[in-house]
Every structure is written in structure tokens, then in C-alpha cells.
Scaffold this motif. Structure first.
Motif, PDB file in Angstrom:
ATOM      1  N   ILE A 222       0.851  -1.194   0.000  1.00 34.03           N
ATOM      2  CA  ILE A 222       0.000   0.000   0.000  1.00 34.03           C
ATOM      3  C   ILE A 222       0.888   1.245   0.000  1.00 34.03           C
ATOM      4  N   ASN A 223       0.516   2.203  -0.818  1.00 31.95           N
ATOM      5  CA  ASN A 223       1.216   3.492  -0.861  1.00 31.95           C
ATOM      6  C   ASN A 223       0.811   4.306   0.362  1.00 31.95           C
ATOM      7  N   ALA A 224       1.779   4.634   1.206  1.00 24.83           N
ATOM      8  CA  ALA A 224       1.479   5.369   2.434  1.00 24.83           C
ATOM      9  C   ALA A 224       1.003   6.790   2.153  1.00 24.83           C
ATOM     10  N   ASP A 225       1.201   7.293   0.918  1.00 24.18           N
ATOM     11  CA  ASP A 225       0.772   8.650   0.585  1.00 24.18           C
ATOM     12  C   ASP A 225      -0.707   8.726   0.227  1.00 24.18           C
ATOM     13  N   LEU A 226      -1.369   7.566   0.125  1.00 22.87           N
ATOM     14  CA  LEU A 226      -2.807   7.572  -0.143  1.00 22.87           C
ATOM     15  C   LEU A 226      -3.549   8.147   1.058  1.00 22.87           C
ATOM     16  N   SER A 227      -4.757   8.570   0.832  1.00 22.91           N
ATOM     17  CA  SER A 227      -5.574   9.087   1.934  1.00 22.91           C
ATOM     18  C   SER A 227      -5.953   7.947   2.874  1.00 22.91           C
TER      19      SER A 227
END
Length: 432
Positions: A222-227
Motif C-alpha cells: 500500500i502506498n502510504a501517501d494515499l488518503s
């Protein structure tokens, strides 16, 4: 005179029978003690059986035991043959030697060799327990002579470069166990699943985490920059409970998010995902070298009380991930639950061939099909084909090695996606 002659004959017969019994005792002891199960004797000894303790003690001094058996057997057989010859020569003259040779050969072969050894090999543990005490007496009596003979043998063999007792065993303890299990499986004493489980347990020391890990190309991250809302949706849609978080690059893992921790945090903020601080919830990443053995990694999992680790190479680059379940599956086989994907990657065909995804591990295919494809040089089926072909083959190419025919069914760029494997015994030879 007639009575004296008759008495001598009875004495001679009794002496011959006694010597034959002694010879049978030594022959049966040799067969029973060498064929008896050491593990069974050890269990009996721990259970308090004194006879089993004697058997184990005799087997620990194997050279002295064998020397005693050989010396005792030869002394008895030579002595009784010489005695019988002298008696028959006195009765029949020079022809008695021929009679003695024929009669004693039959008696020794049948009653002192074949019968006792047949009885001993049919039930070696029982026979060795029965003969344990008298055999220990024989070893104590003939022990000094056996030691002397042993030393003479050592001296005579030394010029030929043979040193008794200094050679290491050809097979290791694990290989001995593996061979015994394979033999018992062949004879029907051990089921295939039990054999595979024992084999998997023994393999933990030889396998590294890089051979069973989930490769980075198959990792679900998972991209940690996602909301926060998007991260919650990603976690809920995933079949896994632990998800690596990355930032800027998928190689830059910043933590591991556990679904239970996320749900607890979500509940604590009243279900409002926008209030979550995902990185604060995430666990610290645990990195392990790709050369770590599965046995050491299993111990590390148990000591650290965690089930998940990221695998890195010598340059610190993430290669994949390893879980406790991955290691357990090497022992018990595939562990499937209601959230696991149904695709196995191994599809047997009606004609006996098997269509296999290139990413299927060789060990899994061997276990599923009861094959014995080598996995020393490659981990997956695609890797095995490339290694043997010494090139990246094209779709439709066929190779034959290790008793199987491999046909490349699908290829995507430089990756082999699917292979058809057919045992050569099912391949019909082409007509000339």
C-alpha cells in the motif's frame, strides 16, 4: 567294548550338537543385532528394559562385538569339523574325511547358518533381546582376543591407507532418517503425506528464506501517501492481514500495517477514517537476510512472537516477504483458508501431462505430483527451464531433461508464464 564304543558315539553326537547350537547362537546374534532397530532399542531402554540397554551397549562397541562373533563362530565350526573328521576317520578309515566334509557342511550350512539367520532376520528386535545377556557374556569372555585381532587387522590394513574407525559416515543423520522414511513409504508403512511432512521438516536447515518467500513482484503493498480512506479500502479488499507500506518507491518500505490494528484505531475514532494517522498505527518493518535458513527464521519468528518479515539481499534491496505460514507450509503442505486465492498453478491434464504456471515452486510441484525434479539451481519451474535451456526460450519450444518433456505454453516478455510438463514414459516415440 561295544558299550564303550556306543558311549563314545553318543558323546561325539552330543558334542557335535552342542557345537552346532553354539554356532547357531553366534550366527543368529550377528544377524539380529545388526538388523535390530536402534531407535526401537533406545525407546525400550528409556522405558527401563535392561535387555535393550545391553543390546545398545554391545552395538556401541560394534567392532568388538563383530570380532567376538567371528572368532566364536570360527572356533566352534573349525573345532566341530576337526572333531567329526577324527571320529569318522577312526570308524571308516581314510574315507571318513570325505564323509565328515559332506555331513558337517550340510549340518553347518542348514542348522548353524540358514535356520538361525532366517529366524533372526524375521524378528531381529525380539531375538536380540533374548540373546542380549549370553552375548554380553561371550563378548566379555572373548573380548581380549577380539581386541588383539582388531589391532592386528588395523596394522595389516594401514599400508593400504585404510584406517578403521577414522572414516566419517557417508550419510548424515538427516539423510539416514530421510532414507528410512522413504523405504518405509515404499513398503507401505508410511503414508505419502507423512513422508512429505517429515521430509519438509528435515529440509528446513537446507532451505533459505529466498527459496520460499513471496517475491516482490507478487507482494501486495500500500502506498502510504494515499488518503486514510483509500488505505482502509485497500486493507479491507485484501486477502491478507499484514500489508507493507511504502513511500515514494515500492522499494522504500516504511512499515507494516496490520488489519486488526487498523480496525481498532478506526473504532477508536468513531469510524471516521479521515482522522486516522496510518503510519502511527503501522508496525516497524523487520528485515532479514535472504540467506537465512528456514530453521533459523522459524526460531526467530517464535522468539520475536511475530509472523511477518521482509527479505533483503546483500545490498539491502527488498526481495520479497516471508511469513510463518510460508515456513509451516514447507512442512505440512499448502494451508488454505476462506480468504486464500483458489489458483494453484498446477493443472493435471487427461493425457497425463501437467500444465504448470512458471511461478510455481519446484518443491510444491514435486510434492503435489510426487515427482523428483531438482531444485538446487532454481526455485521455480520457469527458473528450471531457463537454467537447463541456458537461454530464455520462446513459446512452443520443447526441451527434454530429468525424465520429462517441457513445452513452453505462454511467455510474457522475458518471463515464462506457463509450461506443459509430460513424463517421458507417456511420450510416444515418433514414427520413423
Amino acid at each position: 567294548m561295544v558299550e564303550e564304543s556306543s558311549g563314545n558315539l553318543w558323546f561325539a553326537a552330543a558334542f557335535v550338537v552342542f557345537c552346532l547350537l553354539l554356532s547357531a547362537f553366534f550366527s543368529a546374534s550377528e544377524t539380529a543385532f545388526t538388523a535390530a532397530s536402534r531407535s526401537r532399542m533406545l525407546v525400550l531402554e528409556k522405558g527401563g528394559d535392561r535387555r535393550a540397554k545391553l543390546v545398545n551397549r554391545l552395538l556401541e562397541m560394534r567392532e568388538r562385538f563383530i570380532g567376538t562373533v567371528l572368532i566364536g563362530n570360527n572356533i566352534v565350526n573349525i573345532g566341530v569339523s576337526a572333531f567329526a573328521t577324527s571320529v569318522l576317520v577312526a570308524i571308516f578309515g581314510d574315507g571318513g574325511a570325505i564323509y565328515a566334509t559332506i555331513i558337517m557342511s550340510i549340518l553347518v550350512i542348514v542348522f548353524a547358518e540358514v535356520l538361525p539367520k532366517t529366524l533372526a532376520i524375521s524378528s531381529p528386535e525380539t531375538v536380540s533381546l533374548v540373546l542380549s545377556r549370553p552375548m554380553s557374556w561371550a563378548v566379555a569372555l572373548l573380548g581380549p582376543l577380539a581386541i588383539a585381532v582388531e589391532r592386528i587387522a588395523r596394522v595389516m590394513l594401514r599400508p593400504f591407507g585404510i584406517r578403521i574407525g577414522e572414516n566419517t559416515p557417508i550419510l548424515s543423520a538427516s539423510e539416514e532418517i530421510r532414507g528410512q522414511v522413504a523405504l518405509l513409504h515404499k513398503e507401505g508403512g508410511v503414508a505419502k503425506t507423512d513422508r512429505d511432512m517429515l521430509g519438509g521438516l528435515l529440509d528446513l536447515e537446507d532451505l533459505s528464506v529466498s527459496e520460499v518467500m513471496v517475491h516482490r513482484t507478487k507482494m501486495r503493498t500500500i502506498n502510504a501517501d494515499l488518503s486514510s480512506e483509500e488505505i482502509v479500502r485497500e486493507v479491507l479488499s485484501s486477502p491478507y492481514t499484514r500489508m507493507p507500506l511504502w513511500r515514494e518507491s515500492q522499494e522504500n518500505i516504511v512499515g507494516v500495517l496490520h488489519a486488526k490494528d487498523l480496525l481498532r484505531a478506526l473504532d477508536a475514532v468513531g469510524g471516521d477514517a479521515s482522522k486516522l494517522k496510518v503510519e502511527a498505527i503501522a508496525l516497524e518493518s523487520w528485515f532479514v537476510p535472504d540467506t537465512t535458513s528456514l530453521r533459523d527464521q522459524l526460531k526467530a519468528f517464535l522468539a520475536k512472537k511475530t509472523h511477518f518479515a521482509l527479505v533483503v539481499d546483500e545490498y539491502g534491496e527488498v526481495m520479497g516477504l516471508i511469513t510463518l505460514e510460508d515456513i509451516l507450509e514447507e512442512i505440512v503442505g499448502d494451508i488454505k483458508d476462506e480468504h486464500d486465492l483458489s489458483v494453484q498453478g498446477v493443472r493435471p491434464q487427461p493425457n497425463g501431462s501437467v500444465n504448470v504456471d512458471g511461478s510455481v515452486p519446484i518443491r510444491d510441484l514435486n510434492r503435489a505430483m510426487d515427482w523428483n525434479l531438482p531444485d538446487e539451481e532454481a526455485t521455480t519451474i520457469a527458473g528450471l527451464v531457463i537454467h537447463e535451456a541456458q537461454a530464455i526460450p520462446d513459446t512452443g519450444q520443447i526441451f527434454t531433461f530429468h525424465g520429462f518433456r517441457f513445452q513452453v505454453l505462454r511467455k510474457s516478455r522475458n518471463r515464462i508464464m506457463a509450461v506443459r510438463i509430460t513424463p517421458l514414459s507417456l511420450v510416444r516415440p515418433r514414427a520413423e
